[in-house]
Motif scaffolding. Structure first.
Motif, PDB file in Angstrom:
ATOM      1  N   GLY A 197       0.040  30.487  96.507  1.00  0.00           N
ATOM      2  CA  GLY A 197       0.129  30.258  97.942  1.00  0.00           C
ATOM      3  C   GLY A 197       1.531  30.153  98.503  1.00  0.00           C
ATOM      4  O   GLY A 197       1.706  29.744  99.656  1.00  0.00           O
ATOM      5  N   VAL A 198       2.534  30.541  97.717  1.00  0.00           N
ATOM      6  CA  VAL A 198       3.927  30.488  98.184  1.00  0.00           C
ATOM      7  C   VAL A 198       4.510  31.896  98.152  1.00  0.00           C
ATOM      8  O   VAL A 198       4.572  32.530  97.094  1.00  0.00           O
ATOM      9  CB  VAL A 198       4.779  29.547  97.306  1.00  0.00           C
ATOM     10  N   ASN A 199       4.948  32.376  99.304  1.00  0.00           N
ATOM     11  CA  ASN A 199       5.473  33.736  99.416  1.00  0.00           C
ATOM     12  C   ASN A 199       6.857  33.678 100.062  1.00  0.00           C
ATOM     13  O   ASN A 199       6.983  33.392 101.248  1.00  0.00           O
ATOM     14  CB  ASN A 199       4.531  34.602 100.247  1.00  0.00           C
ATOM     15  N   THR A 200       7.884  33.932  99.276  1.00  0.00           N
ATOM     16  CA  THR A 200       9.240  33.837  99.815  1.00  0.00           C
ATOM     17  C   THR A 200       9.571  34.976 100.774  1.00  0.00           C
ATOM     18  O   THR A 200      10.474  34.839 101.608  1.00  0.00           O
ATOM     19  CB  THR A 200      10.274  33.831  98.673  1.00  0.00           C
ATOM     20  N   LEU A 201       8.864  36.092 100.686  1.00  0.00           N
ATOM     21  CA  LEU A 201       9.125  37.197 101.611  1.00  0.00           C
ATOM     22  C   LEU A 201       8.653  36.884 103.020  1.00  0.00           C
ATOM     23  O   LEU A 201       9.280  37.267 104.005  1.00  0.00           O
ATOM     24  CB  LEU A 201       8.459  38.480 101.111  1.00  0.00           C
ATOM     25  N   THR A 202       7.545  36.192 103.134  1.00  0.00           N
ATOM     26  CA  THR A 202       7.004  35.843 104.450  1.00  0.00           C
ATOM     27  C   THR A 202       7.326  34.412 104.846  1.00  0.00           C
ATOM     28  O   THR A 202       7.199  34.050 106.022  1.00  0.00           O
ATOM     29  CB  THR A 202       5.477  36.006 104.455  1.00  0.00           C
ATOM     30  N   GLY A 203       7.699  33.591 103.878  1.00  0.00           N
ATOM     31  CA  GLY A 203       7.951  32.174 104.140  1.00  0.00           C
ATOM     32  C   GLY A 203       6.714  31.310 104.000  1.00  0.00           C
ATOM     33  O   GLY A 203       6.797  30.078 104.104  1.00  0.00           O
ATOM     34  N   GLU A 204       5.573  31.938 103.734  1.00  0.00           N
ATOM     35  CA  GLU A 204       4.310  31.193 103.629  1.00  0.00           C
ATOM     36  C   GLU A 204       4.372  30.153 102.516  1.00  0.00           C
ATOM     37  O   GLU A 204       4.729  30.445 101.378  1.00  0.00           O
ATOM     38  CB  GLU A 204       3.172  32.167 103.327  1.00  0.00           C
ATOM     39  N   GLY A 205       4.047  28.910 102.865  1.00  0.00           N
ATOM     40  CA  GLY A 205       3.940  27.841 101.884  1.00  0.00           C
ATOM     41  C   GLY A 205       5.241  27.204 101.435  1.00  0.00           C
ATOM     42  O   GLY A 205       5.222  26.226 100.673  1.00  0.00           O
ATOM     43  N   LEU A 206       6.373  27.702 101.916  1.00  0.00           N
ATOM     44  CA  LEU A 206       7.649  27.177 101.444  1.00  0.00           C
ATOM     45  C   LEU A 206       7.872  25.728 101.864  1.00  0.00           C
ATOM     46  O   LEU A 206       8.263  24.883 101.044  1.00  0.00           O
ATOM     47  CB  LEU A 206       8.815  28.049 101.931  1.00  0.00           C
ATOM     48  N   ALA A 207       7.669  25.438 103.129  1.00  0.00           N
ATOM     49  CA  ALA A 207       7.911  24.077 103.615  1.00  0.00           C
ATOM     50  C   ALA A 207       7.048  23.073 102.862  1.00  0.00           C
ATOM     51  O   ALA A 207       7.516  21.985 102.487  1.00  0.00           O
ATOM     52  CB  ALA A 207       7.632  24.001 105.110  1.00  0.00           C
ATOM     53  N   GLU A 208       5.805  23.442 102.627  1.00  0.00           N
ATOM     54  CA  GLU A 208       4.881  22.526 101.955  1.00  0.00           C
ATOM     55  C   GLU A 208       5.290  22.273 100.504  1.00  0.00           C
ATOM     56  O   GLU A 208       5.307  21.137 100.029  1.00  0.00           O
ATOM     57  CB  GLU A 208       3.453  23.082 102.005  1.00  0.00           C
TER      58      GLU A 208
END
Length: 257
Positions: free
Chosen positions: A35-46
């Motif tokens: 659930g963490v995608n560095t290309l889109t930023g998804e899930g990074l903050a969490e």
């Protein structure tokens, strides 16, 4: 200490997560399938919430020049921005020995671009430059194959076990930031053509290894010293012969990855 491992489900990342956990750290594997995608930023903050250290051992799904550059630049920018917001105190990235000496390689140009972003950020950092992994020997041979012939340059080659890479990266991550880099190589040096001639013979691979000073290594010609540290380096503990002798470490048929 909470340590987030970007690319934590891959070859090095999974070993890192295990080793860090064994030393009492809260190691979190972060990758698209968690659930963490560095290309889109998804899930990074969490995933970064409450973390002190981030280790980036992720890799591009495509090695095409434009795609790999886009991957490392975009993912690194997104990651560093999220780290700044989360108050991360140490960013560790795994790179490759020889990045700055092989400008004809699109992949290594992308790694240089990644490193420049890290060096220019406000976050304390450490870079670990490693030589080629034992585990990549089959794919290196496959990439150099033309028909039934493997063309290899007679340059110095000092491959290292992924286990040693994970150990050194983990140790670097739990120490004070270097704000610089450290080089890591295998405990033994070989001539690349001689190494592959012996390695293929040991696995009963019928391909002939031909010595060629102009043989290209993933798109670029090699010079003496291109693939080994130029100065002081940490040396791995695992010898290739010992690693090769362990069951399951070297596939019988050629691998493409």
């Amino acid at each position: 200490m909470k340590i987030v491992v970007i690319g934590g489900t891959g070859l090095i990342g999974s070993k890192l997560v295990t080793k860090l956990g064994e030393h009492g750290h809260q190691a979190v594997a972060a990758s698209p399938n968690t659930g963490v995608n560095t290309l889109t930023g998804e899930g990074l903050a969490e995933v970064l919430a409450g973390a002190s250290v981030v280790i980036d051992v992720s890799n591009s799904p495509s090695f095409e020049d434009a795609a790999v550059l886009e991957f490392f630049q975009t993912s690194t920018r997104n990651l560093l921005a999220a780290e700044a917001n989360a108050g991360i105190r140490h960013h560790v990235a795994l790179s490759v020995v020889g990045t700055e000496r092989l400008p004809d390689s699109g992949y290594l140009r992308a790694k240089v671009a990644q490193e420049r972003l890290i060096e220019g950020s406000s976050i304390p950092y450490s870079l670990v430059h490693a030589t080629q992994f034992f585990e990549f020997v089959p794919s290196i041979a496959d990439a150099a194959t033309e028909g039934g012939t493997v063309r290899m340059a007679p340059v110095l080659f000092a491959p290292v076990a992924a286990e040693d890479v994970a150990r050194v990266v983990g140790r670097t991550a739990t120490a004070a930031p270097l704000n610089g880099r450290v080089d890591l190589a295998g405990p033994e040096q070989y001539r690349m053509d001689e190494f592959f001639r012996k390695a293929l013979a040991e696995r009963n691979d019928p391909r002939e290894v031909v010595t060629d000073e102009h043989a290209r290594y993933f798109g670029t010609e090699l010079r003496e010293g291109s693939l080994v540290p130029a100065g002081e380096a940490i040396l791995g503990e695992i010898r290739y012969a010992d690693w090769h002798g362990q069951a399951g470490n070297y596939p019988v048929s050629p691998s493409t990855g």
